[in-house]
Structure formats: structure tokens, C-alpha cells
Design a protein around this motif. Structure first.
Motif: not given
Length: 496
Positions: A465-485
Motif C-alpha cells: 500500500i505504501s509503495y502504491m501510494k508513493s507511485q500515485g496508484k492507490l485504489g481505483g483500477q491499479n494493480k501490483v504486477p505479479r512479476l518483473s524482469n
């Protein structure tokens, strides 16, 4: 029985009959939509540039229209955004759905007056399928909450612009308006934490029958309700009967959400996107989501092992197979043409056509050629939770650690637990065993001492939640990517 629930049952029977027929005629309906859309857009800038007047069938279409990712189609969209008409679709769009992209910045997805009704109808029909198969319609006489983005919109050269969920809010059928929550004023609050608190205060004493939203944000809503009431959600809302979810795979969130509810609840999964309403759980009890073959979309499927090649294989619905991982392409009646939505799917049934979402075509780990995908990590998590049933997971992501300070490289699993496993090592071993069983390339890298077994990093409460908030992506339709390269997301979460 209220008037809504009374009339829902005969309507549900008609809708289910219609969908059964469309599935029986899936090839014909897909052919109809392709020809209808090509004909309608023949005189647009895109249609003229891709010789739509010469297209008679799918083979012609595939020869004339290449695969488009957002970056490829963006020059056309830029002209539409600038206010020009007849670029991708006749006239101007009815809306722009504004989304945040990882490589293109803000994306503007056109929604036309032709496509908008299908977004609404498919959502309605998912619920009517539930009514038909369950026999339950009484939830329609209770309060219904849709946790969504703000319905307030800006204008882009005369075109209303906002989040898809906010746009859809303006098209909720009138017969549901009196039951809909939260209030318009509350729904317009931009700050997610302030909005969440207002929603909780508005709904905590209401008779909620249906709750809908993206699982991690619904979980935040449930957690706050529990904190204030001291009750499980199922006790606080005894009339709560149906949970509607979409946007992400529900399975990683299922156990914790159901634990918050405290009793069995019916779940209806949906697959909406700004580009179109792709599929939904028809509540028949069969696995997978029913593909919306007659919903203003022509579908194409690219085997993922060819997607990044010089000549990707493109298949229509007539050519697909079970259990093959496909990148999904959409041609829509809003003017998107062989557009790669970024998702990957597999068919679990061809009669009728049912799919499961397996991940994102660009969300994978292949730092050493292992090509791990979201479906695999989600299945591994399920196996670990089975091995450690006391554990509860809030959120997780996976990233490679290519250059550790010591030892061999590894995959790092960053997991936030609400209830940790009694043995982290047992949980970690179950994850790794499942990954080795699913992905032979990963297993060979482990046995060949190129990689060491995965490393589990347990994160503090609220890390995501803290990370998404820092990115301006808290709530709504925003999702955490399951994995990254890469480790951009992983390092961001570790820093918060």
C-alpha cells in the motif's frame, strides 16, 4: 420479493438463452463483427491506409493489418486526442478511458457510442447469469456497492475523459441507481484513503447485498469495516450474498477475503478492460470465463512463444487449441485494430469458449531464459498456502536478483503476510518445488547450479500500500504486477 428481483429472473432466462445461441454460432458472430467493423471504418484514415475496401475475409484482414501495441497505434490516437475526426473510427469517440501505462505514460483508449453499450450489457449479463444458475435475485433489492474510480471527468478537445470505472458509473441502469453506493459526492473523492473512510461511514449501517471491486482495494474496505465494527463482514452485512470481482486473478486473494467475510459467499469473476468487456464467469459451475464472442469485439490469439518473433502466428477463434498460452488481440467497434491488450490467456473449453487469464505478455522473468509467467507463480503460491494453511497473503511480487552480493543468482519473492506461515522455510520450499514442477527451464537452471532456489522476503504490514501510494496508484483500477524482469518494482517496495 422486490420488483427488481421479480423481473430479474425472466430476463435472466432470456439472456442465458441468447448467450447459448451466440456460443453455438461463435464463428459466424466473430465473422459478422469483423466484416461489420471493417465496413464501418472503411473511410477513416486508418481504414484508407490499410485498404479496408479490399478486405473480404480474415485472411485479407490479417494481411493488411499488423499487430498494434499502444506505442504503434499512438500516432493515430494522438490525432484523435487532438480533436480530429474519422481517424480510427467514424467521428469522435464518446469517451477516452485514461489509463497509466508502463512504457507509454498515460494512455488514452477510445470508447465509442457503438462500444459503450457492450461494456454495460456484459456486466449486467454476468449478474443475470448468476441469477439464472443460482436462482438468487434478492440481492438486487439490497444496497449494491461498486468500488471504482471517480466518475468526475475532464475534457480532451470536447471528449469526456476519465477512468473506465468512473465512466461506467454514468451508465449504471436507472433501476439500480436507488440501490447504488457510495454516493456520487463520495465517489468523486480523489484521494483513496479519504474516499475509503467516507465509503465505510456511508455503508457500515446499510443492508449490503452485493459488493464489487478489485480484490486488494476491497480488502482494504473490509479491513477498515472490521476495525470499526469488531465484526466479520458476513455478520456486519447479513444480506451480503454476491461478491463481483475483476481486474486481477481472484485466487491469490480468495482465502484472505473469504476469511474477512467469515462465511461462504458467491463470487462472480469478470474480465473487463478499457478496450472492451472480454469475458465473465457465467456461474454455471464450469471452469474459466465465458468469452464474449458477440460483444462488439473480434478476437485474435498469438501463441506466446511466437509473439516476439519476426512473424508472430495469428489465429482466429476457429484455430485455437486448449491449454496453449496466447497473447490476446482485440479489434473493437471503438477503432482498435488487432490491438495487443497485453494479457495472456488459455482456453479451458472450446464448447463453449472459456478462457483463464494467465498473465501479461511483458510481465515475466527470463533473466536466464526461464520465462516464468504469472500463471506459474500464482499456482506456486496456491501450493505453498496448501502446505501452510495457517498463512494468509496480502500481496506479492517476484523479481530476479541477477547480481547478489554473494552466491548464485535467484528469484526473490517479496510477500506481505497478514498471517505468516509457522515455518517460512517450509513455505519457501513449497514455492520452489511447485515452480520446478511447472517450469522445466527453471528447474534445469536450479539443478545446473545456474540459479539457487528462490529466496522469500517477508515484508512488513502495509508495504505494498505504501509503495502504491508513493507511485500515485492507490485504489481505483491499479494493480501490483505479479512479476518483473528487472528490480525496479522490487527495490521500490523494499525502500518503502
Amino acid at each position: 420479493m422486490g420488483i427488481r428481483s421479480f423481473f430479474a429472473k425472466p430476463l435472466a432466462a432470456r439472456v442465458v438463452k441468447k448467450y447459448r445461441l451466440s456460443q453455438q454460432q461463435a464463428f459466424e458472430r466473430q465473422d459478422f463483427w469483423l466484416k461489420q467493423m471493417v465496413a464501418k471504418a472503411e473511410k477513416t484514415l486508418f481504414g484508407r491506409g490499410h485498404s479496408f475496401s479490399k478486405i473480404k475475409n480474415y485472411l485479407d484482414y490479417r494481411s493488411n493489418v499488423p499487430i498494434f501495441e499502444y506505442e504503434d497505434i499512438k500516432p493515430y490516437i494522438d490525432e484523435v486526442v487532438a480533436g480530429k475526426e474519422d481517424i480510427l473510427w467514424p467521428g469522435k469517440p464518446a469517451y477516452f478511458a485514461k489509463t497509466s501505462g508502463t512504457t507509454s505514460g498515460v494512455k488514452y483508449i477510445p470508447i465509442s457510442s457503438d462500444s459503450m453499450p457492450f461494456h454495460i450489457t456484459a456486466a449486467r449479463d454476468a449478474l443475470l447469469h448468476y441469477v439464472y444458475y443460482s436462482g438468487n435475485s434478492s440481492f438486487l433489492d439490497r444496497k449494491l456497492i461498486f468500488l471504482s474510480g471517480s466518475p468526475e471527468m475532464t475534457e480532451t478537445n470536447g471528449v469526456p475523459t476519465g477512468r473506465l470505472s468512473g465512466i461506467v458509473n454514468h451508465h449504471v441502469p436507472g433501476y439500480l441507481r436507488g440501490n447504488q453506493m457510495p454516493s456520487y459526492k463520495t465517489n468523486c473523492i480523489e484521494d483513496w484513503e479519504q474516499k475509503l473512510e467516507a465509503i465505510v461511514q456511508e455503508t457500515i449501517s446499510k443492508r449490503m447485498g452485493l459488493i464489487s471491486g478489485i480484490p486488494p482495494w476491497v480488502q482494504m474496505y473490509f479491513d477498515r469495516l472490521e476495525e470499526l465494527s469488531g465484526q466479520k463482514i458476513g455478520d456486519l452485512f447479513p444480506d451480503f450474498q454476491v461478491f463481483v470481482t475483476g481486474g486481477v486473478n481472484f485466487e491469490p486473494y480468495r482465502e484472505k477475503l473469504l476469511a474477512s467475510i467469515g462465511r461462504e459467499i458467491d463470487v462472480v469473476e469478470t474480465y473487463p478492460a478499457s478496450e472492451g468487456f472480454i469475458a465473465f464467469d457465467d456461474s454455471s459451475g464450469e471452469p474459466g470465463l465465458l468469452l464474449n464472442v458477440d460483444g462488439g469485439i473480434f478476437f485474435e490469439f498469438v501463441p506466446t512463444d511466437t509473439y516476439f518473433g519476426a512473424n508472430p502466428v495469428r489465429l482466429s477463434l476457429t484455430e485455437v487449441s486448449l491449454d496453449v498460452n496466447y497473447a490476446l488481440l482485440l479489434t473493437t467497434n471503438a477503432g482498435l485494430w488487432s490491438y495487443s491488450i497485453g494479457d495472456t490467456v488459455k482456453f479451458v473449453s472450446l464448447n463453449p469458449y472459456r478462457i483463464v487469464v494467465t498473465g501479461r505478455i511483458k510481465h515475466f522473468i527470463s533473466a536466464f531464459g526461464e520465462h516464468v509467467i504469472a500463471e506459474e507463480v500464482e499456482k506456486a503460491l496456491a501450493a505453498a498456502l496448501l502446505a501452510c494453511p495457517e498463512a494468509r497473503v496480502v500481496e506479492f511480487t517476484v523479481a530476479p536478483q541477477v547480481s547478489p552480493s554473494s552466491g548464485l543468482p535467484y528469484h526473490e519473492w517479496l510477500i506481505e503476510f497478514s498471517s505468516p506461515p509457522s515455518s517460512l522455510s517450509t513455505f519457501q520450499e513449497a514455492l520452489d518445488a511447485s515452480m520446478c514442477a511447472q517450469n522445466i527451464y527453471y528447474r534445469d537452471l536450479i539443478t545446473g547450479s545456474i540459479l539457487r532456489p528462490l529466496v522469500l522476503t517477508s515484508l512488513p504490514a502495509g508495504a505494498f500500500i505504501s509503495y502504491m501510494k508513493s507511485q500515485g496508484k492507490l485504489g481505483g483500477q491499479n494493480k501490483v504486477p505479479r512479476l518483473s524482469n528487472d528490480r525496479v518494482l522490487a527495490e521500490g517496495v523494499l525502500r518503502t
